[in-house]
Design a protein around this motif. Sequence first.
Motif, mmCIF file in Angstrom:
data_model
loop_
_atom_site.group_PDB
_atom_site.id
_atom_site.type_symbol
_atom_site.label_atom_id
_atom_site.label_comp_id
_atom_site.label_asym_id
_atom_site.label_seq_id
_atom_site.Cartn_x
_atom_site.Cartn_y
_atom_site.Cartn_z
ATOM 1 N N TYR A 1 0.826 -1.221 0.000
ATOM 2 C CA TYR A 1 0.000 0.000 0.000
ATOM 3 C C TYR A 1 0.853 1.261 0.000
ATOM 4 O O TYR A 1 0.503 2.248 -0.634
ATOM 5 C CB TYR A 1 -0.978 -0.003 1.183
ATOM 6 C CG TYR A 1 -2.125 -0.953 0.937
ATOM 7 C CD1 TYR A 1 -3.206 -0.574 0.137
ATOM 8 C CD2 TYR A 1 -2.109 -2.240 1.459
ATOM 9 C CE1 TYR A 1 -4.247 -1.459 -0.119
ATOM 10 C CE2 TYR A 1 -3.141 -3.135 1.204
ATOM 11 C CZ TYR A 1 -4.203 -2.741 0.420
ATOM 12 O OH TYR A 1 -5.227 -3.609 0.143
ATOM 13 N N ASP A 2 2.021 1.206 0.676
ATOM 14 C CA ASP A 2 2.810 2.445 0.700
ATOM 15 C C ASP A 2 3.635 2.665 -0.574
ATOM 16 O O ASP A 2 4.350 3.649 -0.689
ATOM 17 C CB ASP A 2 3.646 2.581 1.985
ATOM 18 C CG ASP A 2 4.683 1.494 2.114
ATOM 19 O OD1 ASP A 2 4.844 0.736 1.148
ATOM 20 O OD2 ASP A 2 5.328 1.416 3.175
ATOM 21 N N GLU A 3 3.512 1.752 -1.542
ATOM 22 C CA GLU A 3 4.153 1.984 -2.847
ATOM 23 C C GLU A 3 3.243 2.812 -3.762
ATOM 24 O O GLU A 3 3.656 3.219 -4.847
ATOM 25 C CB GLU A 3 4.460 0.652 -3.540
ATOM 26 C CG GLU A 3 5.697 -0.049 -3.028
ATOM 27 C CD GLU A 3 5.933 -1.362 -3.763
ATOM 28 O OE1 GLU A 3 6.532 -1.328 -4.839
ATOM 29 O OE2 GLU A 3 5.481 -2.404 -3.259
ATOM 30 N N LYS A 4 2.016 3.029 -3.305
ATOM 31 C CA LYS A 4 1.028 3.737 -4.108
ATOM 32 C C LYS A 4 1.547 5.082 -4.615
ATOM 33 O O LYS A 4 1.358 5.452 -5.763
ATOM 34 C CB LYS A 4 -0.221 3.976 -3.248
ATOM 35 C CG LYS A 4 -1.520 3.857 -3.986
ATOM 36 C CD LYS A 4 -2.671 3.936 -3.010
ATOM 37 C CE LYS A 4 -3.981 3.733 -3.740
ATOM 38 N NZ LYS A 4 -5.107 3.648 -2.844
ATOM 39 N N ARG A 5 2.256 5.774 -3.701
ATOM 40 C CA ARG A 5 2.719 7.120 -4.052
ATOM 41 C C ARG A 5 3.764 7.096 -5.162
ATOM 42 O O ARG A 5 4.030 8.107 -5.794
ATOM 43 C CB ARG A 5 3.229 7.851 -2.806
ATOM 44 C CG ARG A 5 4.438 7.228 -2.209
ATOM 45 C CD ARG A 5 4.669 7.576 -0.745
ATOM 46 N NE ARG A 5 5.366 6.497 -0.105
ATOM 47 C CZ ARG A 5 6.674 6.274 -0.206
ATOM 48 N NH1 ARG A 5 7.419 7.103 -0.888
ATOM 49 N NH2 ARG A 5 7.229 5.238 0.383
ATOM 50 N N LEU A 6 4.380 5.941 -5.420
ATOM 51 C CA LEU A 6 5.411 5.855 -6.463
ATOM 52 C C LEU A 6 4.816 5.410 -7.797
ATOM 53 O O LEU A 6 5.492 5.343 -8.810
ATOM 54 C CB LEU A 6 6.487 4.833 -6.068
ATOM 55 C CG LEU A 6 7.167 5.035 -4.722
ATOM 56 C CD1 LEU A 6 8.047 3.842 -4.380
ATOM 57 C CD2 LEU A 6 8.011 6.313 -4.768
ATOM 58 N N MET A 7 3.517 5.076 -7.763
ATOM 59 C CA MET A 7 2.925 4.454 -8.960
ATOM 60 C C MET A 7 2.371 5.460 -9.954
ATOM 61 O O MET A 7 2.030 6.587 -9.602
ATOM 62 C CB MET A 7 1.784 3.526 -8.536
ATOM 63 C CG MET A 7 2.260 2.270 -7.868
ATOM 64 S SD MET A 7 0.884 1.373 -7.197
ATOM 65 C CE MET A 7 0.021 0.880 -8.677
ATOM 66 N N ASP A 8 2.265 4.998 -11.192
ATOM 67 C CA ASP A 8 1.634 5.752 -12.256
ATOM 68 C C ASP A 8 0.171 6.028 -11.852
ATOM 69 O O ASP A 8 -0.572 5.092 -11.539
ATOM 70 C CB ASP A 8 1.703 4.842 -13.503
ATOM 71 C CG ASP A 8 1.338 5.562 -14.766
ATOM 72 O OD1 ASP A 8 0.745 6.644 -14.651
ATOM 73 O OD2 ASP A 8 1.658 5.031 -15.846
ATOM 74 N N GLN A 9 -0.216 7.291 -11.839
ATOM 75 C CA GLN A 9 -1.557 7.660 -11.373
ATOM 76 C C GLN A 9 -2.662 6.958 -12.186
ATOM 77 O O GLN A 9 -3.716 6.598 -11.653
ATOM 78 C CB GLN A 9 -1.727 9.193 -11.449
ATOM 79 C CG GLN A 9 -2.971 9.728 -10.751
ATOM 80 C CD GLN A 9 -3.023 9.382 -9.257
ATOM 81 O OE1 GLN A 9 -2.006 9.399 -8.569
ATOM 82 N NE2 GLN A 9 -4.208 9.028 -8.760
ATOM 83 N N ASP A 10 -2.409 6.735 -13.480
ATOM 84 C CA ASP A 10 -3.433 6.110 -14.328
ATOM 85 C C ASP A 10 -3.743 4.683 -13.879
ATOM 86 O O ASP A 10 -4.888 4.226 -13.944
ATOM 87 C CB ASP A 10 -2.985 6.074 -15.805
ATOM 88 C CG ASP A 10 -2.702 7.472 -16.316
ATOM 89 O OD1 ASP A 10 -3.174 8.431 -15.674
ATOM 90 O OD2 ASP A 10 -2.008 7.585 -17.338
ATOM 91 N N VAL A 11 -2.698 3.981 -13.415
ATOM 92 C CA VAL A 11 -2.904 2.610 -12.921
ATOM 93 C C VAL A 11 -3.803 2.672 -11.687
ATOM 94 O O VAL A 11 -4.780 1.934 -11.559
ATOM 95 C CB VAL A 11 -1.546 1.924 -12.593
ATOM 96 C CG1 VAL A 11 -1.759 0.579 -11.939
ATOM 97 C CG2 VAL A 11 -0.708 1.783 -13.853
#
Length: 291
Positions: free
Chosen positions: A196-206
Amino acid sequence: MTTKLKQDVTFFEALKWASLCIKDKNIETDEVQFLLLNQMNWDLTTLLRNYRTKMTVKEREEFINNVNRLINGEPAQYIIGKTYFYGYPIKVDQNVLIPRPETEELVEWILADYSKQPLKVLDIGTGSGAIAISLKKQRPDWQITASDISTDALKVAKSNAQLNGVKINFVESDLLAKFAGKKFDVIVSNPPYIAYDEKRLMDQDVIDYEPQLALFAKHEGLFIYERLAKEAGNYLTDSGSLYLEIGFHQGQSVIKLLEDSYKTADTILRQDLAGHDRMIKMDLKENNNGN
Ligand SMILES: C[S@@+](CC[C@H](N)C(=O)[O-])C[C@H]1O[C@@H](n2cnc3c(N)ncnc32)[C@H](O)[C@@H]1O
């Protein structure tokens, strides 16, 4: 904001317009072309032959709408409602993850390990059905079961099995809960594995478009592997194998989970074409005590 596309337009002009609209937007020209090819149900040669053909009003409006959705971040595969996996057409909507090319490499691994012998295979977390369908297309003699916890994902998977003309046994289940007493030669899974804390590193579209249930897992993304490490052995034949897709930094953690549960099993970690740790195979050997 996109510039306006004039009324009386050829396919070539429409593509040129779309290329200008996506400039500086981190969208590949290929994606626009993918939209148009699929909208028209054409291959590239047909598009080239039709470069100078005028679009009808309906075609033009649909294309403008699709390009706008793409600019707003929606993946091209959801706009078209389709992608290809292992060369097979797979319908996708927002209830299922868009199958990724790395997962084709997991399928390739299983196919390379087993040629013609009939096998019983279980695909856990089948999503669109991509893994199960490509295995069945390649090995029609295999008995394939595919499961997911999501009723909506299973609907998509069933319609993909129909689209590809294959018979697969679909089961709604939380991992192995519905398989008491069953044994499989191969269990394969590409489970949700993002922390869950990897969310901030992810492509927003995903994050905006793909189902959360398909992406995220508790315990730094390891939760489903922890459960599979405990349970899978009971559902594998004595010489059965478990194949898992993993996040690129999870290799050692998942191997440890498996080796802690199955002391004499062999585990192999494999990289994807980009060189990242991406998949694990565990061969359960006879007389393995499991957990
Ligand atoms: C990463 S997606 C993989 C989809 C597909 N197999 C692929 O490779 O494209 C993970 C899938 O696991 C399903 N899933 C999540 N938790 C599950 C659970 N506890 N039991 C069964 N399926 C689960 C999700 O609904 C989702 O379809």
